[in-house]
Every structure is written in structure tokens, then in C-alpha cells.
Design a protein around this motif. Structure first.
Motif, PDB file in Angstrom:
ATOM      1  N   TYR A 163      21.955  79.315  -0.529  1.00 60.18           N
ATOM      2  CA  TYR A 163      20.713  80.074  -0.391  1.00 60.18           C
ATOM      3  C   TYR A 163      20.981  81.556  -0.673  1.00 60.18           C
ATOM      4  N   LEU A 164      22.049  82.073  -0.067  1.00 64.97           N
ATOM      5  CA  LEU A 164      22.376  83.487  -0.228  1.00 64.97           C
ATOM      6  C   LEU A 164      22.651  83.823  -1.687  1.00 64.97           C
ATOM      7  N   TYR A 165      23.362  82.953  -2.374  1.00 63.48           N
ATOM      8  CA  TYR A 165      23.668  83.199  -3.778  1.00 63.48           C
ATOM      9  C   TYR A 165      22.380  83.364  -4.591  1.00 63.48           C
ATOM     10  N   ALA A 166      21.428  82.457  -4.386  1.00 65.14           N
ATOM     11  CA  ALA A 166      20.170  82.537  -5.137  1.00 65.14           C
ATOM     12  C   ALA A 166      19.418  83.818  -4.829  1.00 65.14           C
ATOM     13  N   LEU A 167      19.354  84.182  -3.557  1.00 65.73           N
ATOM     14  CA  LEU A 167      18.647  85.401  -3.176  1.00 65.73           C
ATOM     15  C   LEU A 167      19.311  86.629  -3.785  1.00 65.73           C
ATOM     16  N   CYS A 168      20.644  86.634  -3.828  1.00 68.08           N
ATOM     17  CA  CYS A 168      21.365  87.764  -4.411  1.00 68.08           C
ATOM     18  C   CYS A 168      21.159  87.840  -5.919  1.00 68.08           C
ATOM     19  N   VAL A 169      21.251  86.714  -6.598  1.00 65.08           N
ATOM     20  CA  VAL A 169      21.060  86.716  -8.047  1.00 65.08           C
ATOM     21  C   VAL A 169      19.653  87.193  -8.404  1.00 65.08           C
ATOM     22  N   ALA A 170      18.670  86.767  -7.625  1.00 64.64           N
ATOM     23  CA  ALA A 170      17.283  87.159  -7.897  1.00 64.64           C
ATOM     24  C   ALA A 170      16.999  88.584  -7.439  1.00 64.64           C
ATOM     25  N   GLY A 171      17.888  89.149  -6.632  1.00 62.04           N
ATOM     26  CA  GLY A 171      17.718  90.524  -6.181  1.00 62.04           C
ATOM     27  C   GLY A 171      16.555  90.727  -5.236  1.00 62.04           C
ATOM     28  N   VAL A 172      16.314  89.765  -4.364  1.00 63.16           N
ATOM     29  CA  VAL A 172      15.182  89.873  -3.442  1.00 63.16           C
ATOM     30  C   VAL A 172      15.672  90.391  -2.093  1.00 63.16           C
ATOM     31  N   PRO A 173      14.824  91.067  -1.342  1.00 64.75           N
ATOM     32  CA  PRO A 173      15.274  91.706  -0.088  1.00 64.75           C
ATOM     33  C   PRO A 173      15.686  90.721   0.994  1.00 64.75           C
ATOM     34  N   GLU A 174      15.236  89.486   0.900  1.00 64.12           N
ATOM     35  CA  GLU A 174      15.599  88.502   1.928  1.00 64.12           C
ATOM     36  C   GLU A 174      17.110  88.244   1.973  1.00 64.12           C
ATOM     37  N   ALA A 175      17.815  88.622   0.922  1.00 62.23           N
ATOM     38  CA  ALA A 175      19.269  88.430   0.911  1.00 62.23           C
ATOM     39  C   ALA A 175      19.932  89.214   2.041  1.00 62.23           C
ATOM     40  N   GLU A 176      19.458  90.420   2.283  1.00 65.73           N
ATOM     41  CA  GLU A 176      20.050  91.249   3.331  1.00 65.73           C
ATOM     42  C   GLU A 176      19.853  90.626   4.705  1.00 65.73           C
ATOM     43  N   ALA A 177      18.659  90.083   4.954  1.00 68.54           N
ATOM     44  CA  ALA A 177      18.391  89.453   6.245  1.00 68.54           C
ATOM     45  C   ALA A 177      19.240  88.205   6.434  1.00 68.54           C
ATOM     46  N   LEU A 178      19.424  87.445   5.369  1.00 63.73           N
ATOM     47  CA  LEU A 178      20.230  86.242   5.494  1.00 63.73           C
ATOM     48  C   LEU A 178      21.702  86.600   5.723  1.00 63.73           C
ATOM     49  N   MET A 179      22.176  87.647   5.079  1.00 68.09           N
ATOM     50  CA  MET A 179      23.548  88.082   5.298  1.00 68.09           C
ATOM     51  C   MET A 179      23.742  88.496   6.762  1.00 68.09           C
ATOM     52  N   ALA A 180      22.778  89.192   7.307  1.00 64.04           N
ATOM     53  CA  ALA A 180      22.860  89.590   8.726  1.00 64.04           C
ATOM     54  C   ALA A 180      22.866  88.356   9.621  1.00 64.04           C
ATOM     55  N   ALA A 181      22.086  87.343   9.271  1.00 65.12           N
ATOM     56  CA  ALA A 181      22.052  86.113  10.069  1.00 65.12           C
ATOM     57  C   ALA A 181      23.391  85.384  10.002  1.00 65.12           C
ATOM     58  N   ILE A 182      24.045  85.410   8.851  1.00 63.04           N
ATOM     59  CA  ILE A 182      25.355  84.779   8.721  1.00 63.04           C
ATOM     60  C   ILE A 182      26.370  85.498   9.613  1.00 63.04           C
ATOM     61  N   GLU A 183      26.326  86.813   9.608  1.00 62.74           N
ATOM     62  CA  GLU A 183      27.247  87.576  10.454  1.00 62.74           C
ATOM     63  C   GLU A 183      27.019  87.251  11.932  1.00 62.74           C
TER      64      GLU A 183
END
Length: 448
Positions: free
Chosen positions: A309-329
Motif C-alpha cells: 500500500y505504501l509503495y503505491a501511495l509513494c509512487v503516486a505522490g499522494v499525501p496519504e503516504a505520510e499518514a501510513l508511514m506514521a502508522a507503520i512507525e
């Protein structure tokens, strides 16, 4: 006493319930859509232990944060209902799963498998959880509980074949898969196991021919099995640089069913990434996948799923990537049976994925490199986890670590010796390393 289709005694007498239980069993084992039939009437039968248990299983297979809440009412009914000892044991499995106690879930399933080797639902469910923990030997052990009683039962040998394959026992895996297909030629899990064997052994053209020959049998399967077997065929196409065919499979099959379902989403993510790594232009396809994944929110149900999921959000450059990274941490700090997988494997992998998206290839290669030796702990098959190997390789090349990239590529060539994108990439690396003869040899292998 009445029995279900596998011959296990059941306490239910209502014909609709019995038919629904058989639909679930058949659908679950064969990846057919009738598995969900019982959801249409389960609320009318709170007294049925097994019907409510199976309904709860179906909700848990959402692989989403809301799944335990959806499954909880069925757990409560199942636990309160009368039933056979086997039925009550299955209800306990559901209760452990809803509670998030996966080690107990597996232990209870294995107890059922030992006592009732014809309970293929419990065996397959245990395989699912062991798969998610990267326990290949456990997968094989659970499947073998079905023998000798299940030697002539459809789908037993497909489960055994996948257990063998994940243990790197390819000869045994192929024999078991072919035994499954003698009993039931349409078994999609046996098709899947053979695809794994052929991919691992570099039998690319044979894999294409086989999977194309059985592909008509995948119509009408549930979205996971339909999309996933086509995904495997697409991997063979990529190796042969059949770009149009691979894109066609993505559009017509891999990203064409249940676009909000976890497995369909990660299948799309990993195939799009592989297409790009092979030099294929995927256009704007990332945007729709990322939009669907963004709608999941900060989903950390499974490290294997979440990283994709994170990979797709990062490739697409959408802001939800940051929230998901925080959730992983945050998830990596939570005490749980799989905390080590989150903290020591998923977290560095996630940092590497984020770094790659930011253009920091050196950090991406370093962080992913830390995680790769233990990537099996997050679940997924060898073929699926190869996604992370390819992300790491891309980061190595981007970071200019060409000597290390050469090592990785030559190791990959041991199981895909004539892979066209692979040898093309090798030729480029060898040229950059000042080794023109090796570059020419790589091109000659693919007719260049």
C-alpha cells in the motif's frame, strides 16, 4: 448424523443451512464465489454453530481494520450455540482470530487437523495464517495432516503442493500439484502451485503454455484467485518481454475485479512495479490504484500488505503516504505476536520505500538491504516477496552501486537465465562497469 460434503458430521438439519455450509466449504477450498452464500441467511439461524463460525471467517478475510468488528456478532453466536466437538472447536478458532491471537488460532487449527483430518477448512485456514507468518514448514505440516484420509479428496494435494513449494521442495511440489489435477483438473490452487514451480525453475515458456491452457477455468472464481493466477501468467510474459500481453492481463484481469479488496490491490501494485522495472510504460495506471488504497486509511492489518500500500501511495505522490508511514512507525512499537516483523523488517522496508520515492536511493538501498534477509517474516510467497528484491535492486542501480547490482542480477539469472528484461539490464550494468564482453554475452542470450 448428517454430514457435510467432506464427510464430517454436523449438527444442523435445515436443508438451506446444509447447502450453505457445503457452498462455503466448496467455495473456500476451490476459490469459488458460492462461499458467501450463507451470508444471505446466517442471521436467520443464530442457533447454528458452524454457519455463524464460517460467516465470521468470511468477514475476517476482509483483511481490513474493521474485520474483527464485523465478525464479532457471529463469533458470539457461534460460541453460544450447541454443536459437535469439532464445530465448537472451529468456533474457538474464530474467537482467537477475532481477538488477534494468531498463534492460538494456528494451534487450535492444528488440534482440529489432528483430531479431524477431513476438516479441510481448518487445515486451509491454518495454512493461510502460517503463510502470513512466513512459516513454510508449518504450511506443509498442516496440509499433510489431511493424509492418508484425504488422498482422493479434491484440493488436498493442491494445499500440499504449495506447502512443498514454499519449502523449496520443487520436485515434491510438482508431483503433488499434478496429483491434484488428476483428481480435479480445474483446481486453481494446483495451477497456482505449478506456476510457482515453473517460475522458480526458469521454465518460462512452459509456464506460459500451461497457464494459458488452464486460464479458461479461472472464469467465475473469486477475485483473489482469478486475479492472482493471471498475475502469475503476467510474470511469465514479462520475462519474455511480451509487453502488450502483460499490460492486457493487468487491465483485463489483475485490475478488473474487486478493486477495494486487499489482495486485488497488492496484486495490482506489485505487477505495476514489475512492469516498470522491466522498462514498460504503465501510463497513469498508478493513480486509480493509489486512490483506492488511500481510501483504506492507515491500514496496518498485515505488514506484507501495508508495505505494498505504501509503495503505491509513494509512487503516486499522494499525501496519504505520510499518514501510513506514521502508522507503520506506531505499529512497530505495539506489543504483539508479530512485533519483530513490524519493527525489524517492515519498518526499515517502509523507510526504504519512502526514501526511494524521495530520490534518496542510497538510503533506500541501505534500509531495504537491512530488511531483505528476514523478509519472509512478513508473509507472502517467494514470488510475491520478490517485489521487495526488485525495489532494492532498483535502488542499488539508482544509487550507483553497480558492482552490487551486478551480483544481484547474476544471482537472479540462475532462475531466469533467458529473461529478456533481466539480461538487458545486465548488459547495461556491464557496459557501465567497463566489461563490454560480458555486456555482449548478456545481449546475445536474448538475441540482441
Amino acid at each position: 448424523m448428517t454430514t457435510e460434503q467432506l464427510g464430517n458430521p454436523i449438527s444442523d438439519r435445515d436443508p438451506q443451512v446444509i447447502a450453505g455450509l457445503n457452498d462455503f466449504i466448496q467455495g473456500f477450498l476451490a476459490y469459488q464465489t458460492q462461499a458467501v452464500t450463507l451470508l444471505g441467511f446466517v442471521d436467520d439461524h443464530p442457533e447454528s454453530c458452524l454457519t455463524n463460525t464460517y460467516a465470521g471467517f468470511l468477514w475476517m478475510f476482509l483483511e481490513a481494520p474493521e474485520a474483527p468488528e464485523k465478525a464479532a456478532p457471529y463469533r458470539d453466536r457461534a460460541l453460544a450455540a450447541a454443536g459437535t466437538p469439532r464445530e465448537r472447536a472451529n468456533a474457538q478458532v474464530l474467537a482467537a482470530w477475532v481477538a488477534g491471537d494468531i498463534p492460538l488460532t494456528i494451534r487450535l487449527c492444528e488440534e482440529i487437523a489432528r483430531a479431524y483430518p477431513s476438516d479441510l477448512v481448518a487445515i486451509k485456514l491454518a495454512q493461510y495464517h502460517l503463510f502470513n507468518l512466513g512459516d513454510a514448514a508449518g504450511m506443509l505440516r498442516l496440509a499433510l495432516h489431511a493424509l492418508p484420509e484425504g488422498d482422493t479428496a479434491p484440493y488436498v494435494h493442491g494445499m500440499i503442493a504449495f506447502g512443498y513449494e514454499q519449502c523449496h521442495l520443487m520436485q515434491e511440489a510438482e508431483a503433488a500439484a499434478r496429483r491434484a489435477l488428476q483428481i480435479e483438473p480445474s483446481d486453481p490452487w494446483a495451477h497456482h502451485a505449478l506456476a510457482h514451480v515453473m517460475l522458480t525453475q526458469g521454465r518460462i515458456d512452459e509456464g506460459i503454455a500451461f497457464m494459458e491452457s488452464v486460464a479458461p477455468m479461472w472464469e467465475g472464481l473469486n477475485s483473489f484467485m482469478h486475479t492472482h493466477n493471471w498475475w502469475h501468467l503476467a510474470l511469465f510474459y514479462i520475462s519474455r518481454d511480451r509487453q502488450t500481453d502483460a499490460l492486457r492481463v493487468y487491465d483485463a484481469h489483475v485490475w478488473a475485479c474487486e478493486k477495494d479488496y486487499s489482495q486485488d490491490q497488492v496484486g495490482a501494485v506489485s505487477l505495476l512495479a514489475r512492469l516498470e522495472f522491466a522498462g514498460i510504460d504503465v501510463g497513469d495506471r498508478w493513480q486509480e490504484v493509489a486512490a483506492r488504497i488511500a481510501a483504506r486509511g492507515a491500514d496496518t492489518v498485515s505488514p506484507f500488505l501495508t508495505l505494498q500500500y505504501l509503495y503505491a501511495l509513494c509512487v503516486a505522490g499522494v499525501p496519504e503516504a505520510e499518514a501510513l508511514m506514521a502508522a507503520i512507525e506506531a505499529r512497530a512499537q505495539e506489543p504483539s505476536h508479530d512485533q519483530a516483523a513490524w519493527a525489524e523488517v517492515a519498518l526499515p522496508s517502509a523507510r526504504g520505500i519512502v526514501a526511494r520515492a524521495a530520490g534518496d536511493m542510497a538510503t533506500a538501498a541501505r534500509e531495504l538491504g537491512r530488511a531483505l534477509p528476514r523478509m519472509g517474516e512478513i508473509g507472502g510467497s517467494h514470488a510475491q516477496r520478490d517485489f521487495f528484491e526488485q525495489v532494492h535492486l532498483d535502488a542499488l542501480i539508482g544509487a550507483g552501486a553497480l558492482s552490487t547490482a551486478q551480483q544481484v542480477l547474476e544471482m537472479r539469472r540462475t532462475y531466469d537465465p533467458m529473461g529478456i528484461p533481466l539480461n538487458r539490464q545486465l548488459a547495461q550494468i556491464y557496459r557501465q562497469l567497463g566489461l563490454p564482453q560480458q555486456a555482449q554475452a548478456a545481449l546475445e542470450r536474448i538475441g540482441g
